[in-house]
Write a protein that holds these residues in place. Structure first.
Motif, PDB file in Angstrom:
ATOM      1  N   PHE A   1      -6.205  18.599  -8.040  1.00  0.00           N
ATOM      2  CA  PHE A   1      -5.577  17.211  -8.007  1.00  0.00           C
ATOM      3  C   PHE A   1      -4.574  17.037  -6.983  1.00  0.00           C
ATOM      4  CE2 PHE A   1      -2.307  14.566  -9.954  1.00  0.00           C
ATOM      5  CZ  PHE A   1      -3.105  13.342 -10.270  1.00  0.00           C
ATOM      6  N   VAL A   2      -3.761  18.066  -6.792  1.00  0.00           N
ATOM      7  CA  VAL A   2      -2.595  18.233  -5.512  1.00  0.00           C
ATOM      8  C   VAL A   2      -3.240  17.719  -4.295  1.00  0.00           C
ATOM      9  CG1 VAL A   2      -0.849  19.586  -4.304  1.00  0.00           C
ATOM     10  CG2 VAL A   2      -1.042  19.487  -6.982  1.00  0.00           C
TER      11      VAL A   2
ATOM     12  N   VAL B   1      -4.867  11.663   0.424  1.00  0.00           N
ATOM     13  CA  VAL B   1      -4.464  10.149   0.105  1.00  0.00           C
ATOM     14  C   VAL B   1      -3.219   9.999   1.075  1.00  0.00           C
ATOM     15  CG1 VAL B   1      -3.365   8.378  -1.290  1.00  0.00           C
ATOM     16  CG2 VAL B   1      -5.673   9.583  -2.063  1.00  0.00           C
ATOM     17  N   ASN B   2      -2.232  10.893   0.864  1.00  0.00           N
ATOM     18  CA  ASN B   2      -1.235  10.472   1.838  1.00  0.00           C
ATOM     19  C   ASN B   2      -1.158  10.854   3.503  1.00  0.00           C
ATOM     20  OD1 ASN B   2       1.558  10.607   0.236  1.00  0.00           O
ATOM     21  ND2 ASN B   2       0.451  11.926  -0.935  1.00  0.00           N
TER      22      ASN B   2
ATOM     23  N   ASP C   1      -7.189   9.480 -13.905  1.00  0.00           N
ATOM     24  CA  ASP C   1      -7.816   8.860 -12.736  1.00  0.00           C
ATOM     25  C   ASP C   1      -7.039   7.793 -12.229  1.00  0.00           C
ATOM     26  OD1 ASP C   1     -10.226  10.546 -13.088  1.00  0.00           O
ATOM     27  OD2 ASP C   1     -11.283   8.666 -14.103  1.00  0.00           O
ATOM     28  N   LEU C   2      -6.900   7.691 -10.927  1.00  0.00           N
ATOM     29  CA  LEU C   2      -5.976   6.930 -10.320  1.00  0.00           C
ATOM     30  C   LEU C   2      -6.797   5.973  -9.093  1.00  0.00           C
ATOM     31  CD1 LEU C   2      -3.044   9.509  -9.687  1.00  0.00           C
ATOM     32  CD2 LEU C   2      -3.102   7.529 -11.046  1.00  0.00           C
ATOM     33  N   ALA C   3      -6.675   4.694  -9.210  1.00  0.00           N
ATOM     34  CA  ALA C   3      -7.358   3.802  -8.277  1.00  0.00           C
ATOM     35  C   ALA C   3      -6.259   2.974  -7.614  1.00  0.00           C
ATOM     36  CB  ALA C   3      -8.382   2.967  -9.088  1.00  0.00           C
ATOM     37  N   ILE C   4      -6.310   3.088  -6.166  1.00  0.00           N
ATOM     38  CA  ILE C   4      -5.200   2.253  -5.357  1.00  0.00           C
ATOM     39  C   ILE C   4      -6.143   1.304  -5.016  1.00  0.00           C
ATOM     40  CG2 ILE C   4      -3.933   2.515  -3.424  1.00  0.00           C
ATOM     41  CD1 ILE C   4      -3.610   5.675  -3.874  1.00  0.00           C
TER      42      ILE C   4
ATOM     43  N   PHE D   1       0.900  -1.234  -0.254  1.00  0.00           N
ATOM     44  CA  PHE D   1       0.064   0.105  -0.049  1.00  0.00           C
ATOM     45  C   PHE D   1       0.701   1.287  -0.032  1.00  0.00           C
ATOM     46  CE2 PHE D   1      -2.471   3.157   2.526  1.00  0.00           C
ATOM     47  CZ  PHE D   1      -3.708   3.306   1.595  1.00  0.00           C
TER      48      PHE D   1
ATOM     49  N   LEU E   1      -8.717   3.384  -2.717  1.00  0.00           N
ATOM     50  CA  LEU E   1      -9.034   4.943  -2.997  1.00  0.00           C
ATOM     51  C   LEU E   1      -8.921   5.280  -4.434  1.00  0.00           C
ATOM     52  CD1 LEU E   1      -6.059   5.471  -0.387  1.00  0.00           C
ATOM     53  CD2 LEU E   1      -8.331   5.988  -0.028  1.00  0.00           C
ATOM     54  N   ALA E   2      -9.714   5.977  -4.805  1.00  0.00           N
ATOM     55  CA  ALA E   2      -9.856   6.444  -6.344  1.00  0.00           C
ATOM     56  C   ALA E   2     -10.218   8.167  -6.361  1.00  0.00           C
ATOM     57  CB  ALA E   2     -11.330   6.024  -6.755  1.00  0.00           C
ATOM     58  N   ILE E   3      -9.024   8.223  -7.183  1.00  0.00           N
ATOM     59  CA  ILE E   3      -8.798   9.874  -7.378  1.00  0.00           C
ATOM     60  C   ILE E   3      -9.143  10.082  -8.629  1.00  0.00           C
ATOM     61  CG2 ILE E   3      -7.060  11.790  -7.355  1.00  0.00           C
ATOM     62  CD1 ILE E   3      -5.217   9.827  -5.646  1.00  0.00           C
ATOM     63  N   SER E   4     -10.124  11.245  -8.496  1.00  0.00           N
ATOM     64  CA  SER E   4     -10.527  11.594 -10.027  1.00  0.00           C
ATOM     65  C   SER E   4     -10.586  13.189  -9.916  1.00  0.00           C
ATOM     66  CB  SER E   4     -11.916  11.258 -10.367  1.00  0.00           C
ATOM     67  OG  SER E   4     -12.277  11.570 -11.477  1.00  0.00           O
ATOM     68  N   TRP E   5      -9.344  13.722 -10.514  1.00  0.00           N
ATOM     69  CA  TRP E   5      -9.182  15.151 -10.425  1.00  0.00           C
ATOM     70  C   TRP E   5      -8.990  15.631  -9.020  1.00  0.00           C
ATOM     71  CZ3 TRP E   5      -6.483  19.194 -11.510  1.00  0.00           C
ATOM     72  CH2 TRP E   5      -7.194  20.364 -11.156  1.00  0.00           C
TER      73      TRP E   5
ATOM     74  N   ILE F   1      -3.938   9.777   4.652  1.00  0.00           N
ATOM     75  CA  ILE F   1      -4.583   8.351   4.939  1.00  0.00           C
ATOM     76  C   ILE F   1      -3.652   7.336   5.394  1.00  0.00           C
ATOM     77  CG2 ILE F   1      -6.165   6.475   4.028  1.00  0.00           C
ATOM     78  CD1 ILE F   1      -7.947   8.574   2.624  1.00  0.00           C
ATOM     79  N   VAL F   2      -2.574   7.330   4.694  1.00  0.00           N
ATOM     80  CA  VAL F   2      -1.379   6.355   4.725  1.00  0.00           C
ATOM     81  C   VAL F   2      -1.108   6.037   6.323  1.00  0.00           C
ATOM     82  CG1 VAL F   2       0.888   5.361   4.028  1.00  0.00           C
ATOM     83  CG2 VAL F   2      -0.699   6.632   2.276  1.00  0.00           C
TER      84      VAL F   2
ATOM     85  N   GLU G   1       0.873  17.312 -13.411  1.00  0.00           N
ATOM     86  CA  GLU G   1       0.705  18.711 -13.179  1.00  0.00           C
ATOM     87  C   GLU G   1       1.443  19.726 -14.473  1.00  0.00           C
ATOM     88  OE1 GLU G   1      -0.888  20.999 -10.643  1.00  0.00           O
ATOM     89  OE2 GLU G   1      -2.050  19.077 -10.740  1.00  0.00           O
TER      90      GLU G   1
ATOM     91  N   VAL H   1      -4.192  14.158  -3.775  1.00  0.00           N
ATOM     92  CA  VAL H   1      -3.046  13.288  -3.677  1.00  0.00           C
ATOM     93  C   VAL H   1      -2.782  13.401  -2.145  1.00  0.00           C
ATOM     94  CG1 VAL H   1      -0.669  12.473  -4.428  1.00  0.00           C
ATOM     95  CG2 VAL H   1      -2.587  13.173  -6.034  1.00  0.00           C
TER      96      VAL H   1
ATOM     97  N   VAL I   1       1.061   4.373  -3.036  1.00  0.00           N
ATOM     98  CA  VAL I   1       0.802   5.953  -2.867  1.00  0.00           C
ATOM     99  C   VAL I   1       1.974   6.472  -2.985  1.00  0.00           C
ATOM    100  CG1 VAL I   1       0.343   7.800  -1.154  1.00  0.00           C
ATOM    101  CG2 VAL I   1      -0.899   5.391  -0.910  1.00  0.00           C
TER     102      VAL I   1
ATOM    103  N   HIS J   1      -4.786  14.886 -15.939  1.00  0.00           N
ATOM    104  CA  HIS J   1      -4.631  14.206 -14.810  1.00  0.00           C
ATOM    105  C   HIS J   1      -5.219  12.959 -14.925  1.00  0.00           C
ATOM    106  CE1 HIS J   1      -4.211  18.515 -13.825  1.00  0.00           C
ATOM    107  NE2 HIS J   1      -3.504  18.169 -12.726  1.00  0.00           N
TER     108      HIS J   1
ATOM    109  N   VAL K   1       2.274  12.835  -9.596  1.00  0.00           N
ATOM    110  CA  VAL K   1       1.771  14.353  -9.385  1.00  0.00           C
ATOM    111  C   VAL K   1       2.604  15.177 -10.303  1.00  0.00           C
ATOM    112  CG1 VAL K   1       1.293  16.190  -7.800  1.00  0.00           C
ATOM    113  CG2 VAL K   1       0.719  13.800  -7.068  1.00  0.00           C
TER     114      VAL K   1
END
Lengths: 95, 95
Positions: free
Chosen positions: B35-36, B42-43, A57-60, A35, B58-62, B45-46, A50, B39, A39, A55, A46
């Motif tokens: 977006f920044v 997400v950090n 889509d990111l799925a962890i 995990f 975890l899914a990041i979309s913009w 949460i680690v 940027e 992320v 991350v 950007h 990033v």
């Protein structure tokens, strides 16, 4: 920068062996070990995202990061997607 | 720590207003501004996920992060999910 043709997509995918077509997008899943590694990989994406102002889509999910690229403003795939895919492949190769 | 009952899930969700039931999981989407910011969230949460040895999808979309919690080893929701949801709510409140 507009959408590229199906023939151009097919050619571009030939150079991106780890990516699959998924409708209007291309996707790749990267195994990052755990995990924390997942991350960290997202963090490495990033600055390139940027810089490109593009950007994914990111799925962890635990150790895996699934990257999904599409150009929403164009309603499909553009050269921007494949340029970013190439950069993400470089980042993934560091693992 | 086993699965909790439907009645216990309903009670626990009453305390987690931003979460919705989604099958065997609970989900929350957090708007992180860009977006920044997504992320960065997400950090944050680690460390709590690592400390709990419990890792959300975890899914990041913009600008948005969607957090999905379930206890796969138990095949459903446990107290671990709601404990981590509470911690993630604390992190989201920092934004």
């Amino acid at each position: 920068m507009g959408r590229i043709s199906e023939a151009e997509i097919a050619t571009a995918l030939d150079d991106r062996a780890d990516w699959q077509r998924n409708g209007d997008a291309i996707v790749r899943t990267v195994d990052c070990g755990d995990f924390v590694g997942a991350v960290e990989f997202v963090n490495r994406i990033v600055p390139v995202a940027e810089a490109a102002n593009h950007h994914p889509d990111l799925a962890i999910s635990w150790k895996n990061v699934t990257v999904k690229l599409s150009t929403h403003s164009e309603g499909g795939l553009t050269e921007k997607d494949f340029a970013l895919a190439r950069e993400i492949d470089s980042l993934a190769a560091i693992d």
